[in-house]
Every structure is written in structure tokens, then in C-alpha cells.
Design a protein around this motif. Structure first.
Motif, mmCIF file in Angstrom:
data_model
loop_
_atom_site.group_PDB
_atom_site.id
_atom_site.type_symbol
_atom_site.label_atom_id
_atom_site.label_comp_id
_atom_site.label_asym_id
_atom_site.label_seq_id
_atom_site.Cartn_x
_atom_site.Cartn_y
_atom_site.Cartn_z
ATOM 1 N N THR A 19 -2.725 6.456 10.887
ATOM 2 C CA THR A 19 -1.477 5.705 10.990
ATOM 3 C C THR A 19 -0.907 5.486 9.593
ATOM 4 O OG1 THR A 19 -2.314 4.566 12.939
ATOM 5 C CG2 THR A 19 -0.470 3.531 11.806
ATOM 6 N N THR A 20 0.412 5.622 9.476
ATOM 7 C CA THR A 20 1.095 5.302 8.225
ATOM 8 C C THR A 20 2.173 4.260 8.516
ATOM 9 O OG1 THR A 20 2.718 7.081 8.489
ATOM 10 C CG2 THR A 20 0.714 7.598 7.235
ATOM 11 N N PHE A 21 2.578 3.558 7.474
ATOM 12 C CA PHE A 21 3.647 2.576 7.586
ATOM 13 C C PHE A 21 4.718 2.922 6.565
ATOM 14 C CE2 PHE A 21 -0.006 0.477 9.330
ATOM 15 C CZ PHE A 21 0.506 -0.209 10.425
ATOM 16 N N GLU A 22 5.954 2.870 7.006
ATOM 17 C CA GLU A 22 7.090 3.166 6.144
ATOM 18 C C GLU A 22 7.898 1.885 5.992
ATOM 19 O OE1 GLU A 22 11.099 5.661 6.831
ATOM 20 O OE2 GLU A 22 9.234 6.753 7.200
ATOM 21 N N ARG A 23 8.105 1.444 4.733
ATOM 22 C CA ARG A 23 8.837 0.209 4.460
ATOM 23 C C ARG A 23 10.054 0.507 3.598
ATOM 24 N NH1 ARG A 23 3.776 -1.422 4.901
ATOM 25 N NH2 ARG A 23 3.333 -3.404 5.852
ATOM 26 N N VAL A 24 11.070 -0.304 3.759
ATOM 27 C CA VAL A 24 12.249 -0.203 2.918
ATOM 28 C C VAL A 24 11.916 -0.838 1.571
ATOM 29 C CG1 VAL A 24 14.620 -0.987 2.592
ATOM 30 C CG2 VAL A 24 13.836 -0.264 4.844
ATOM 31 N N GLN A 25 12.261 -0.144 0.515
ATOM 32 C CA GLN A 25 12.071 -0.688 -0.822
ATOM 33 C C GLN A 25 13.437 -0.732 -1.486
ATOM 34 O OE1 GLN A 25 9.009 1.210 -3.072
ATOM 35 N NE2 GLN A 25 9.630 0.233 -4.971
ATOM 36 N N LEU A 26 13.915 -1.949 -1.746
ATOM 37 C CA LEU A 26 15.251 -2.112 -2.301
ATOM 38 C C LEU A 26 15.320 -1.690 -3.763
ATOM 39 C CD1 LEU A 26 16.215 -5.561 -0.732
ATOM 40 C CD2 LEU A 26 16.857 -3.271 0.038
ATOM 41 N N ARG A 27 14.257 -1.935 -4.490
ATOM 42 C CA ARG A 27 14.250 -1.595 -5.915
ATOM 43 C C ARG A 27 12.815 -1.479 -6.401
ATOM 44 N NH1 ARG A 27 17.830 -4.643 -8.369
ATOM 45 N NH2 ARG A 27 18.698 -5.484 -6.500
ATOM 46 N N GLU A 28 12.646 -0.782 -7.497
ATOM 47 C CA GLU A 28 11.341 -0.673 -8.149
ATOM 48 C C GLU A 28 11.122 -1.954 -8.948
ATOM 49 O OE1 GLU A 28 8.904 1.766 -8.295
ATOM 50 O OE2 GLU A 28 9.977 2.864 -6.736
ATOM 51 N N LEU A 29 10.105 -2.688 -8.602
ATOM 52 C CA LEU A 29 9.819 -3.936 -9.309
ATOM 53 C C LEU A 29 8.733 -3.725 -10.359
ATOM 54 C CD1 LEU A 29 9.750 -6.426 -6.310
ATOM 55 C CD2 LEU A 29 11.587 -6.068 -7.947
ATOM 56 N N THR A 30 8.910 -4.384 -11.486
ATOM 57 C CA THR A 30 7.925 -4.370 -12.557
ATOM 58 C C THR A 30 7.500 -5.809 -12.809
ATOM 59 O OG1 THR A 30 8.997 -2.450 -13.555
ATOM 60 C CG2 THR A 30 7.526 -3.721 -14.967
ATOM 61 N N VAL A 31 6.199 -6.005 -12.938
ATOM 62 C CA VAL A 31 5.665 -7.340 -13.190
ATOM 63 C C VAL A 31 5.473 -7.507 -14.685
ATOM 64 C CG1 VAL A 31 3.755 -8.927 -12.746
ATOM 65 C CG2 VAL A 31 4.484 -7.334 -10.967
ATOM 66 N N LEU A 32 6.042 -8.584 -15.223
ATOM 67 C CA LEU A 32 5.879 -8.915 -16.631
ATOM 68 C C LEU A 32 4.746 -9.921 -16.731
ATOM 69 C CD1 LEU A 32 6.915 -8.500 -19.481
ATOM 70 C CD2 LEU A 32 8.547 -10.341 -19.084
ATOM 71 N N LYS A 33 3.602 -9.475 -17.270
ATOM 72 C CA LYS A 33 2.398 -10.303 -17.350
ATOM 73 C C LYS A 33 2.529 -11.336 -18.471
ATOM 74 C CE LYS A 33 -0.037 -7.518 -14.590
ATOM 75 N NZ LYS A 33 -0.929 -7.836 -13.533
ATOM 76 N N LYS A 34 1.651 -12.354 -18.444
ATOM 77 C CA LYS A 34 1.649 -13.387 -19.488
ATOM 78 C C LYS A 34 1.413 -12.788 -20.865
ATOM 79 C CE LYS A 34 0.000 -17.080 -16.505
ATOM 80 N NZ LYS A 34 -1.105 -17.991 -16.196
ATOM 81 N N SER A 35 0.640 -11.708 -20.912
ATOM 82 C CA SER A 35 0.319 -11.057 -22.184
ATOM 83 C C SER A 35 1.494 -10.249 -22.734
ATOM 84 C CB SER A 35 -0.884 -10.129 -21.994
ATOM 85 O OG SER A 35 -0.537 -9.051 -21.138
#
Length: 182
Positions: free
Chosen positions: A39-55
Motif C-alpha cells: 500500500t502507498t499513500f499519496e499526499r498533497v504537498q503545498l511547498r517544500e519545508l525546511t526546518v531551521l534548527k537551534k544550531s
């Protein structure tokens, strides 16, 4: 879609339907080469998100990592997986709809804390203890004091009303040791 069993690229979709909350499409697939089903799941992705870490380091946002951290906090808790999935979908939608491609890791943590607070108070405390890096027992006490409207079970009388502060707590009497036989 690559077959997870034999690696073939020629898989076929046998069934396709929306998930219960309509946030993804569930596809049942079969591999004609090895006969494997998955089984696979297909999701809508509005934008590529990047996480800015504390470091200051940047990393791509991983929905699966968010889900794993929630599964750890919710381990052995009576919470249905569908509720966890809805919570994760809500967090991801909030992050994507903000219009920013870079998201502070603290912002994700606060959204998770807010969701867990409503979902399960034990999981909330577990997650907070790691997220806020608790060092001592008083850190737990301060967090538990933050939980609005939560009445401690020890502070409730048998009839369900809060026990007066000057009366002993309702409940079973303390256990006593019987004298040992020599």
C-alpha cells in the motif's frame, strides 16, 4: 512506484481511495514480476519545508520524523492512530499554509505540544520532558502545574467534587505492614 520486495518499477494500482480524513489517497498496488502486494499513500504537498534548527543548521522537514516522535510520546497510551494521523495532518497543514519555506524547529515543537495537550496529558508531559530538556523533578512539577483545568485525581473526593485542602484525600486507606513472624 518501485516494488519494495523485488525492486521492479512496473507495479500496478489495484485499488485507489481517499483516507478517512481525505488528506491522502490510499493506493493498493501489486507487482507483476514477484506478485508482491503493498500500500502507498499519496499526499498533497503545498511547498517544500525546511526546518531551521537551534544550531542554525537547515534540514528538510520530514513528516515521518514528526510521526515517530509522537509515537514515542504516545507509546502504551490509549489513543487511536487515526487521531494521531489527524493531528499530524493538522500540524503539516498549518506549517505549509504559513507561506514560509523555512520553519523554526521551536515552532514545530510548540505545535506538537499544543496538539498533545489536547490529545493526551501523559504524552504531553513525556514530549515536553524531552523537548524542554528537563533536568530535575521540579521541571515536571512546573509543567504539570501549567496544565489548565486539570484536576489531580488525588484531589478529588469520592463524589467527584474537589476535596477541601484541609481534609485528607479520598481514596483507599494507606497500606500497612503486618507484623512479621519470627
Amino acid at each position: 512506484m518501485r516494488c519494495p520486495y523485488c525492486g521492479s518499477l512496473e507495479t500496478q494500482v489495484k485499488d485507489s481511495r481517499p483516507t478517512d480524513d481525505a488528506s491522502a489517497i490510499r493506493r493498493r498496488r501489486v507487482c507483476p514480476d514477484c506478485g508482491g502486494r503493498f500500500t502507498t499513500f499519496e499526499r498533497v504537498q503545498l511547498r517544500e519545508l525546511t526546518v531551521l534548527k537551534k544550531s542554525g543548521r537547515r534540514a528538510p522537514f520530514e513528516r515521518e520524523k514528526l510521526m515517530r516522535s509522537l509515537e514515542i510520546a504516545l507509546r502504551k497510551r490509549p489513543v487511536e492512530p487515526e487521531r494521531v494521523e489527524r493531528m499530524v495532518n493538522g500540524i503539516v497543514r498549518q506549517l505549509e499554509s504559513q507561506g514560509e519555506n523555512e520553519i523554526q524547529s521551536e515552532q514545530i515543537g510548540e505545535l506538537v505540544m499544543e496538539g498533545l495537550r489536547a490529545l493526551d496529558s501523559v504524552a504531553y508531559v513525556r514530549f515536553a520532558s524531552v523537548y524542554r530538556n528537563f533536568r530535575e523533578a521540579r521541571d515536571f512539577n512546573a509543567l504539570i502545574d501549567e496544565l489548565d483545568g486539570a484536576v489531580d485525581a488525588d484531589d478529588v473526593a469520592i463524589d467527584g467534587r474537589p476535596a477541601p485542602a484541609d481534609e485528607p484525600h479520598a481514596g483507599p486507606p494507606p497500606k500497612t505492614r503486618s507484623p512479621s513472624r519470627a
